[in-house]
Scaffold this active site. Structure first.
Site, short mmCIF file in Angstrom:
data_model
loop_
_atom_site.label_atom_id
_atom_site.label_comp_id
_atom_site.label_asym_id
_atom_site.label_seq_id
_atom_site.Cartn_x
_atom_site.Cartn_y
_atom_site.Cartn_z
N TYR A 1 0.84 -1.20 0.00
CA TYR A 1 0.00 0.00 0.00
C TYR A 1 0.88 1.25 0.00
O TYR A 1 2.07 1.20 0.34
CB TYR A 1 -0.93 -0.01 1.22
CG TYR A 1 -2.13 0.89 1.08
CD1 TYR A 1 -3.03 0.71 0.04
CD2 TYR A 1 -2.38 1.92 1.98
CE1 TYR A 1 -4.14 1.53 -0.10
CE2 TYR A 1 -3.49 2.74 1.85
CZ TYR A 1 -4.36 2.55 0.80
OH TYR A 1 -5.45 3.36 0.67
N ASN B 1 -20.27 -4.27 -7.28
CA ASN B 1 -20.67 -4.95 -6.05
C ASN B 1 -19.71 -4.70 -4.89
O ASN B 1 -19.90 -5.21 -3.80
CB ASN B 1 -20.78 -6.46 -6.29
CG ASN B 1 -19.47 -7.06 -6.76
OD1 ASN B 1 -18.87 -6.57 -7.71
ND2 ASN B 1 -19.02 -8.13 -6.12
N ASP C 1 -18.75 -11.80 -14.50
CA ASP C 1 -19.65 -12.94 -14.58
C ASP C 1 -19.29 -13.93 -13.47
O ASP C 1 -18.13 -14.05 -13.08
CB ASP C 1 -19.54 -13.61 -15.95
CG ASP C 1 -20.75 -14.47 -16.25
OD1 ASP C 1 -21.69 -14.51 -15.42
OD2 ASP C 1 -20.76 -15.12 -17.32
N GLY D 1 -8.92 2.37 -7.90
CA GLY D 1 -8.46 1.05 -7.50
C GLY D 1 -7.95 0.29 -8.71
O GLY D 1 -8.14 0.72 -9.85
#
Length: 299
Positions: A18, A117, A141, A210
């Site tokens: 990070y 999501n 998918d 991201g």
């Protein structure tokens, strides 16, 4: 501490990949909500019983108790659900800023995003819905795709498509009822980003926050020359640093998000609540592919 989620950035920090790394030894976790038990005699803004969240990354929230300076904490209302408070400072704030800071969007405008999501993706759907903004949501998918589509539509998504569908002519049918998006939000990279960019309006903006695919953002030269698209980046930690002296912007954002939570227009992402002693299993679950439920450590 009351509760703290496991976010991708937390895992990246542990892995040492990070952008900011705490000095070792360190406590994991950048987000969460706690209750003030005691305050020092010079503390003015907090009192026992107040709920607080980290003011910035790197606090180390995966713990039961801690002693912190007043300046590293933000008071939040205790009349919002605890899971909403625990997941407030990263994903909803990121979603709010990206929807606000890069394009001036009005009711009826549209936004396209991948990783719909994810925690940020779910917040984008709900904040946009409350503002009258349409969302086109791209997901990978997967075996349980119909279930995921149903869940995102229940949050307020207008359209949910797979990455493969982005390349198909049927995408044109979506834009018969809503305008092409002026804003694209990218959390993946690679082919997903390239295909999503094709549906952006001329002079539109794509914001990358991201890189889940760990692949570069690839943009056709024609998108720059003939459509004048703009590529930007966003990192909530940097926004906080840049606005350290702008308390009004932070306060107004938090007030707006908390009000959406009070009215039920912004809910916490789908969560799995895990006792702190089972942190190992929670970390493993958080790192699995196609994860749609955020792991929340109960402290």
């Amino acid at each position: 501490m009351l509760a703290a989620p496991i976010n991708p950035a937390d895992i990246n920090m542990i892995q040492g990949t990070y952008a900011i790394l705490p000095p070792l030894p360190a406590v994991g976790g950048n987000e969460g909500v706690g209750e003030v038990l005691e305050v020092g005699r010079h503390v003015a803004a907090l009192k026992p019983g107040d709920w607080v969240i980290p003011a910035d990354a790197g606090l180390g929230t995966w713990r039961t108790r801690g002693v912190f300076p007043e300046k590293v904490l933000l008071k939040v209302p205790s009349d919002i659900p605890v899971l909403c408070a625990a997941t407030l400072s990263v994903n909803p704030c990121t979603a709010f800023r990206m929807l606000t800071d890069f394009e001036t969007l009005a009711p009826g405008d549209s936004v396209i995003q991948n990783a719909a999501n994810s925690g940020v993706g779910q917040a984008v759907i709900q904040i946009a819905k409350a503002s009258g903004i349409k969302t086109i949501n791209v997901v990978r998918d997967r075996p349980d795709l119909p279930k995921l589509v149903e869940r995102l539509m229940a949050l307020g998504a207008d359209h949910v498509v797979t990455e493969e569908m982005l390349r198909k002519p049927e995408m044109k049918d979506i834009f018969k009822s809503i305008p092409k998006p002026r804003l694209a939000l990218n959390c993946v990279g690679g082919k997903s980003t390239t295909e999503m960019l094709r549906h952006l309006q001329p002079k539109g903006t794509m914001v990358t926050y991201g890189g889940m695919a760990k692949q570069p953002v690839v943009v056709p030269v024609s998108s720059f020359i003939f459509r004048d698209v703009r590529l930007r980046g966003f990192w909530m930690t940097q926004w906080r640093k840049d606005h350290a002296q702008d308390q009004e912007s932070l306060t107004s954002m938090m007030d707006a998000l908390c009000q959406l939570m009070r009215t039920g227009q912004l809910r916490a992402p789908a969560c799995t609540e895990v006792p702190l002693e089972d942190y190992g299993a929670a970390l493993e679950a958080a790192m699995k592919p196609f994860t749609s439920s955020k792991q929340i450590l109960l402290l």
